[in-house]
Design an enzyme around this catalytic site. Structure first.
Site, PDB file in Angstrom:
ATOM      1  N   CYS A 241      13.579  10.457   6.913  1.00 14.62           N
ATOM      2  CA  CYS A 241      13.448  10.032   8.309  1.00 14.62           C
ATOM      3  C   CYS A 241      14.777  10.153   9.032  1.00 14.62           C
ATOM      4  O   CYS A 241      14.829  10.464  10.206  1.00 14.62           O
ATOM      5  CB  CYS A 241      12.940   8.603   8.364  1.00 14.62           C
TER       6      CYS A 241
ATOM      7  N   LYS B 215       0.885  -1.176   0.000  1.00 15.55           N
ATOM      8  CA  LYS B 215       0.000   0.000   0.000  1.00 15.55           C
ATOM      9  C   LYS B 215       0.917   1.219   0.000  1.00 15.55           C
ATOM     10  O   LYS B 215       1.459   1.610   1.021  1.00 15.55           O
ATOM     11  CB  LYS B 215      -0.872  -0.013   1.264  1.00 15.55           C
TER      12      LYS B 215
ATOM     13  N   GLU C  58      10.149  16.138  15.197  1.00 23.04           N
ATOM     14  CA  GLU C  58      10.518  15.974  13.797  1.00 23.04           C
ATOM     15  C   GLU C  58       9.763  17.000  12.955  1.00 23.04           C
ATOM     16  O   GLU C  58       8.537  17.029  12.937  1.00 23.04           O
ATOM     17  CB  GLU C  58      10.167  14.557  13.333  1.00 23.04           C
TER      18      GLU C  58
ATOM     19  N   GLU D 107       9.394   1.877  11.178  1.00 23.66           N
ATOM     20  CA  GLU D 107      10.443   2.876  10.989  1.00 23.66           C
ATOM     21  C   GLU D 107       9.729   4.223  11.013  1.00 23.66           C
ATOM     22  O   GLU D 107       8.993   4.555  10.106  1.00 23.66           O
ATOM     23  CB  GLU D 107      11.151   2.590   9.660  1.00 23.66           C
TER      24      GLU D 107
HETATM   25  P1  NAI Z   1       1.541   8.851   7.596  1.00 22.20           P
HETATM   26  O1  NAI Z   1       2.222   8.116   8.674  1.00 22.20           O
HETATM   27  O2  NAI Z   1       0.081   9.183   7.775  1.00 22.20           O
HETATM   28  O3  NAI Z   1       1.670   8.048   6.203  1.00 22.20           O
HETATM   29  C1  NAI Z   1       2.590   7.012   5.922  1.00 22.20           C
HETATM   30  C2  NAI Z   1       1.875   5.852   5.263  1.00 22.20           C
HETATM   31  O4  NAI Z   1       0.913   5.330   6.180  1.00 22.20           O
HETATM   32  C3  NAI Z   1       1.084   6.209   4.005  1.00 22.20           C
HETATM   33  O5  NAI Z   1       1.148   5.126   3.099  1.00 22.20           O
HETATM   34  C4  NAI Z   1      -0.345   6.331   4.514  1.00 22.20           C
HETATM   35  O6  NAI Z   1      -1.297   6.073   3.516  1.00 22.20           O
HETATM   36  C5  NAI Z   1      -0.375   5.260   5.577  1.00 22.20           C
HETATM   37  N1  NAI Z   1      -1.390   5.459   6.611  1.00 22.20           N
HETATM   38  C6  NAI Z   1      -1.889   6.629   7.076  1.00 22.20           C
HETATM   39  N2  NAI Z   1      -2.830   6.404   8.000  1.00 22.20           N
HETATM   40  C7  NAI Z   1      -2.925   5.068   8.144  1.00 22.20           C
HETATM   41  C8  NAI Z   1      -3.723   4.207   8.954  1.00 22.20           C
HETATM   42  N3  NAI Z   1      -4.622   4.704   9.799  1.00 22.20           N
HETATM   43  N4  NAI Z   1      -3.530   2.882   8.849  1.00 22.20           N
HETATM   44  C9  NAI Z   1      -2.629   2.371   8.005  1.00 22.20           C
HETATM   45  N5  NAI Z   1      -1.870   3.126   7.202  1.00 22.20           N
HETATM   46  C10 NAI Z   1      -2.009   4.461   7.258  1.00 22.20           C
HETATM   47  O7  NAI Z   1       2.348  10.168   7.328  1.00 22.20           O
HETATM   48  P2  NAI Z   1       1.821  11.532   6.685  1.00 22.20           P
HETATM   49  O8  NAI Z   1       0.466  11.861   7.242  1.00 22.20           O
HETATM   50  O9  NAI Z   1       1.917  11.428   5.234  1.00 22.20           O
HETATM   51  O10 NAI Z   1       2.900  12.570   7.230  1.00 22.20           O
HETATM   52  C11 NAI Z   1       2.785  13.083   8.559  1.00 22.20           C
HETATM   53  C12 NAI Z   1       4.129  13.192   9.220  1.00 22.20           C
HETATM   54  O11 NAI Z   1       4.680  11.900   9.418  1.00 22.20           O
HETATM   55  C13 NAI Z   1       5.193  13.924   8.416  1.00 22.20           C
HETATM   56  O12 NAI Z   1       5.090  15.302   8.587  1.00 22.20           O
HETATM   57  C14 NAI Z   1       6.464  13.357   8.999  1.00 22.20           C
HETATM   58  O13 NAI Z   1       6.803  14.033  10.180  1.00 22.20           O
HETATM   59  C15 NAI Z   1       6.092  11.931   9.327  1.00 22.20           C
HETATM   60  N6  NAI Z   1       6.551  10.989   8.273  1.00 22.20           N
HETATM   61  C16 NAI Z   1       7.676  10.267   8.478  1.00 22.20           C
HETATM   62  C17 NAI Z   1       8.162   9.429   7.496  1.00 22.20           C
HETATM   63  C18 NAI Z   1       9.411   8.649   7.674  1.00 22.20           C
HETATM   64  O14 NAI Z   1      10.083   8.338   6.705  1.00 22.20           O
HETATM   65  N7  NAI Z   1       9.747   8.264   8.874  1.00 22.20           N
HETATM   66  C19 NAI Z   1       7.497   9.318   6.192  1.00 22.20           C
HETATM   67  C20 NAI Z   1       6.285  10.074   6.086  1.00 22.20           C
HETATM   68  C21 NAI Z   1       5.850  10.886   7.096  1.00 22.20           C
END
Ligand code: NAI
Ligand code: MG
Length: 481
Positions: free
Chosen positions: A284, A175, A383, A250
């Site tokens: 990250c 996904k 972050e 992660e």
């Molecule tokens: P997110 O954690 O919501 O999204 C990451 C993935 O999780 C996407 O594929 C999304 O569709 C999925 N996802 C979202 N809600 C979910 C749920 N309830 N159940 C299962 N999967 C779900 O991150 P978002 O909203 O795009 O970004 C928010 C913050 O998260 C960013 O500002 C950043 O600080 C952090 N982030 C950190 C990342 C990393 O590489 N560690 C990558 C992306 C975001």
């Protein structure tokens, strides 16, 4: 209204969502819609998990490792043949400068190359036991792996998760993030072309709270890998706990760059600014705190300021150091950090500048260097996920370690010092998953086990370590007398 997209790949077939719903794909460069993805949800996830389960019966998991490796090598070669097309797509979808996009696509190919070579080297153990017994421990695939990846490095995350999953004989349901799914659809098609059997890679595009949640909660998934925010990480781990399946998480970081007064300042300053502006700081493992020894504070910060003021921000095709952030929400979030810090009296030491290609409708942010930042300030603790760097002074080694370890996160640390004994002493005291000494590899190094401690998550991806996550040990005890 989005046009109906067919970006769901299940059991070797492309389809639209059953509901017919699609999601617009916007480019961060100008905010314009340039495509659509299918809005898959629970019914598509159910179908995809079923297909992945069926494919576990063979031929993938029963194929000799070297044959799996050959197919994965072919995929690696196909990706390399299409670096340019894939990089253009990735740059449009994520906004990253075209050179960075090309690097990411080459990294994706490297993941398949690396894990292709590992596929016939998944070794077990023979254990000494009682007389008359033969004990072997073998590594078996987990089964159906649910992979939920973010938007910052979509193509390379495709390789980072699917590479080790495939090498060890698993099947997957991926996904990708709703903000950047385009390269994953192309890569899925290339995997099919390379000969990955039907049902081994299934792709369901859609929203996190719909398709993502359904995948993480699915009772017939055997293993979960998630990269993203700590908040969603908690949801994933809760879902995994309910189904009693393991997960690798992660979840980002607040990684320190620790600069001692004997460091090679030029190299350190150049690398530190390069890393926080790479991918517009949305990495990250970005080193977002610079801890500088007080005795060198003025000298080093002046150099850092110079490098930061040189940073130019623009569209991918201008190929500057920094592009836009992923979406309006992220832009607002990052600007919020900058505005609150300014309003609270934290000094702006230096800022980069926007190029003419950074149009008003795009999601551009001006890279900013703040300091000195109090250690309890949000810029020193949270972050930002944007091109914002916080400088924090320290007195001595002990204080550097205390500040470095003084956040909820623990992903990576950079250590800048020419003193060999100190390099190892400090590296051992840092509560992180990776330490770079006199270099810093945010996102790089396919060979290097990667992952965090504390709020940064748990489990390891990349390198040979990942093979342990994607397999489970089975102990077989034979009494031959
Ligand atoms: P997110 O954690 O919501 O999204 C990451 C993935 O999780 C996407 O594929 C999304 O569709 C999925 N996802 C979202 N809600 C979910 C749920 N309830 N159940 C299962 N999967 C779900 O991150 P978002 O909203 O795009 O970004 C928010 C913050 O998260 C960013 O500002 C950043 O600080 C952090 N982030 C950190 C990342 C990393 O590489 N560690 C990558 C992306 C975001
Ligand atoms: Mg989210």
């Amino acid at each position: 209204m989005a046009t109906q997209a067919r970006t769901i790949f299940i059991g070797g077939e492309w389809s639209a969502a059953r509901s017919g719903a699609s999601l617009d794909v916007r480019s961060p460069i100008d905010g314009e819609v340039f495509g659509a993805i299918s809005r898959g949800e629970k019914s598509e996830i159910d179908h995809a998990v079923q297909a992945a389960r069926a494919a576990l019966a063979g031929p993938w998991s029963t194929m000799a490792g070297f044959e799996r490796g050959r197919i994965m090598s072919r995929l690696s070669a196909l990706i390399l043949e299409q670096v340019e097309e894939l990089a253009q797509l990735e740059a449009r979808d994520t906004g990253k400068p075209i050179t960075q996009a090309r690097t990411d696509i080459r990294a994706t190919a490297r993941y398949f190359e690396f894990y292709a070579g590992a596929a016939d080297k998944i070794l077990g153990d023979v254990l000494p036991f009682l007389d008359g017994f033969q004990v072997t421990v073998q590594r078996e695939p987990r089964g159906v792996c649910g992979l939920i990846i973010p938007w910052n490095y979509p193509a390379s995350m495709f390789g980072r998760t699917i590479g080790p999953a495939l090498a060890t004989g698993n099947t997957v349901v991926l996904k990708p993030a709703e903000d950047a799914s385009m390269s994953c659809t192309r890569l899925t098609a290339l995997a099919h072309e390379a000969g990955v059997p039907v049902g081994v890679i299934n792709l369901v595009t859609g929203l996190g709270e719909e398709a993502g949640a359904a995948l993480s909660q699915h009772p017939d998934v055997d293993f979960l890998s998630f990269t993203g925010s700590p908040e969603v990480g908690t949801l994933i781990q809760t879902a995994a706990a309910k189904n009693h399946v393991p997960c690798v998480l992660e979840l980002g970081g607040k990684s320190p760059q620790i600069v001692f007064d004997d460091a090679d300042f030029d190299n350190a300053a150049k690398t530190i600014v390069g890393v926080i502006t790479q991918n517009a700081g949305q990495t990250c493992s970005a080193g977002s705190r610079v801890l500088v020894q007080r005795s060198a504070y003025e000298r080093f910060v002046a150099l850092l300021a110079q490098k930061m003021s040189d940073v130019r921000v623009g569209a991918p095709q201008a190929d500057l150091q920094c592009g836009p952030v992923i979406n309006r929400t992220q832009q607002t979030k990052v600007q919020g950090f900058i505005e609150r810090a300014r309003a609270g009296g934290v000094e702006v030491i230096a800022q980069g500048s926007l190029d003419g290609s950074a149009v008003e409708t795009g999601y551009f942010v001006t890279p900013t260097l703040f300091g000195p930042v109090p250690t309890d300030h949000e810029l020193a603790q949270d972050e930002v996920f944007g091109p914002v760097l916080a400088v924090i002074p320290f007195e001595d080694e002990a204080e550097a370690v205390a500040i470095a370890n003084g956040t909820a996160y623990g992903l990576v640390a950079g250590l800048w010092t020419e003193n060999g004994a100190r390099q190892m002493r400090v590296a051992k005291k840092l509560r992180v998953g990776q330490v770079f000494i006199n270099n810093y590899g945010a996102g790089g190094g396919i060979e290097l086990p990667f992952g965090g401690v504390k709020r940064s998550g748990h489990g390891r991806e990349k390198g040979l370590e990942a093979l342990k996550e994607y397999t489970v040990a089975k102990t077989i005890v034979l009494k031959h007398g």
